[in-house]
Design a protein around this motif. Sequence first.
Motif, short mmCIF file in Angstrom:
data_model
loop_
_atom_site.label_atom_id
_atom_site.label_comp_id
_atom_site.label_asym_id
_atom_site.label_seq_id
_atom_site.Cartn_x
_atom_site.Cartn_y
_atom_site.Cartn_z
N ASN B 7 0.79 -1.22 0.00
CA ASN B 7 0.00 0.00 0.00
C ASN B 7 0.83 1.28 0.00
O ASN B 7 1.77 1.42 0.76
CB ASN B 7 -0.91 0.02 1.22
N LYS B 8 0.44 2.18 -0.86
CA LYS B 8 1.00 3.51 -0.74
C LYS B 8 -0.13 4.53 -0.65
O LYS B 8 -1.15 4.41 -1.33
CB LYS B 8 1.97 3.82 -1.88
N ILE B 9 0.08 5.47 0.22
CA ILE B 9 -0.99 6.45 0.42
C ILE B 9 -0.48 7.84 0.10
O ILE B 9 0.71 8.14 0.19
CB ILE B 9 -1.52 6.42 1.87
N HIS B 86 -1.05 8.68 -10.40
CA HIS B 86 0.11 7.99 -9.82
C HIS B 86 -0.28 6.71 -9.10
O HIS B 86 0.53 6.16 -8.36
CB HIS B 86 0.86 8.93 -8.88
N ASN B 87 -1.53 6.30 -9.28
CA ASN B 87 -1.93 4.97 -8.85
C ASN B 87 -1.80 4.71 -7.34
O ASN B 87 -1.29 3.69 -6.92
CB ASN B 87 -1.11 3.95 -9.62
N TYR B 88 -2.26 5.65 -6.55
CA TYR B 88 -2.20 5.46 -5.10
C TYR B 88 -3.34 4.56 -4.63
O TYR B 88 -4.41 4.52 -5.24
CB TYR B 88 -2.28 6.80 -4.38
N ASP B 89 -3.07 3.85 -3.53
CA ASP B 89 -4.10 2.97 -2.99
C ASP B 89 -5.10 3.75 -2.14
O ASP B 89 -6.29 3.47 -2.14
CB ASP B 89 -3.46 1.88 -2.13
N ASN B 168 -10.54 5.19 -0.68
CA ASN B 168 -9.82 4.07 -1.29
C ASN B 168 -9.70 4.27 -2.80
O ASN B 168 -10.10 5.29 -3.35
CB ASN B 168 -10.50 2.73 -0.92
N LYS B 169 -9.14 3.27 -3.44
CA LYS B 169 -8.79 3.42 -4.85
C LYS B 169 -10.00 3.72 -5.73
O LYS B 169 -9.93 4.54 -6.64
CB LYS B 169 -8.12 2.14 -5.32
N GLU B 170 -11.09 3.02 -5.44
CA GLU B 170 -12.28 3.24 -6.27
C GLU B 170 -12.82 4.64 -6.14
O GLU B 170 -13.24 5.26 -7.11
CB GLU B 170 -13.37 2.24 -5.87
N VAL B 171 -12.81 5.14 -4.90
CA VAL B 171 -13.31 6.50 -4.68
C VAL B 171 -12.36 7.52 -5.31
O VAL B 171 -12.81 8.52 -5.87
CB VAL B 171 -13.50 6.75 -3.16
#
Lengths: 135, 244
Positions: B7-9, B86-89, B168-171
Amino acid sequence: MPWDLKVLIISLTVLILFFIFFSVKKKMISLKYALIWILACIFIVFVTLLSEQIEKISIFFGIKTLSNMMFFIAFIFIFLNLYYLTIVVSKQKQQIINLTQELGILKNNMMGKGLSKNNKQNKLESNNLKHIKKI
Amino acid sequence: MKKLNKNKILIIIPAYNEEMNIINTYNKIRSLKIQNIIIDYLIINDGSIDNTKNILLKEHLNFIDLVNNLGIGGAMQTGYKYAYIHNYDYAIQFDGDGQHNEKYIEKLLNHINQTGCDFGIGSRFVGNLSTFKSTKTRRIGINFLSWLIKCGTGKKILDVTSGFRIANKEVIKLFATDYPDDYPEPETIVFLLRNGYKIDEIPVEMNEREYGSSSINKFKSIYYMVKVSFALIISLFNYRREKK
């Protein structure tokens, strides 16, 4: 409607038409938004020339004088036009927001700080960027 | 817990004229360490007219400079776009004015990881952690908006105006393409609930602002209430999309 009044109205309208053409020629306004005003001017000329016939129509609709009918039509026209312009402004606001955001992200990218990326990640990022742009 | 490894935030910090607070906020974030998690931050300089940009440049911080002042909605969406690109989780909204406490970032993260909800709101009014004082009129306003959301969606959210949030990613993906402007906080709640996402409130502590004044002053508060109420009512009529 007396003839001298008709001449006055038509000459004024023609003057406004010239002003609109001038504005479009000088690119002060784009033709897209000038068209509606040009059509309005043509409508005014038309109504002035056929005032007797149109007065009959207004009486048929229960409006006692031609001038009241004209005020009514003018009000509706101005309302619709203003509303249309509000739509245009709102759309442009959204476009400005998008531009500002994209420019900000671009500037951030160019500073080249932060994340070290490998090729695979870069590819994924550009895909995601494309996805946003599609929408 | 294995999933946690990757996970990266991203902590999104919007800043408008926060020259006094921004470095403090950055220092708090920098000292933050969570096991197995990559923490990145991003400051959004929302067209500040004070020294904020110079400070950010001088300190070589990771920031996005917006050429126009977009307001909190547009600024926050920029952060979500960045997070999506940048594809963050996970993305965390964290105010640049010192109101939010970085200790609770881990709590938000754990909550969303363990319960599987989509969106977490750091709440002042859940639990008894917070001693946050707010004026009576503000409480009435917040309660009214909360009631309005309850009526429309059936879900009771107490702290509807809290800007301390985790997505989260979807949001993130959803917000990157669609985010309300002006005063987005209550509206996003309805937007998410109507789209079938799950929202939880997580008790947190909040501080008073360190310097400067809140973006919502007395004169604006009536406009705020009217605008947000209308926005909520309109968003209730938006058809429900199936969650992907």
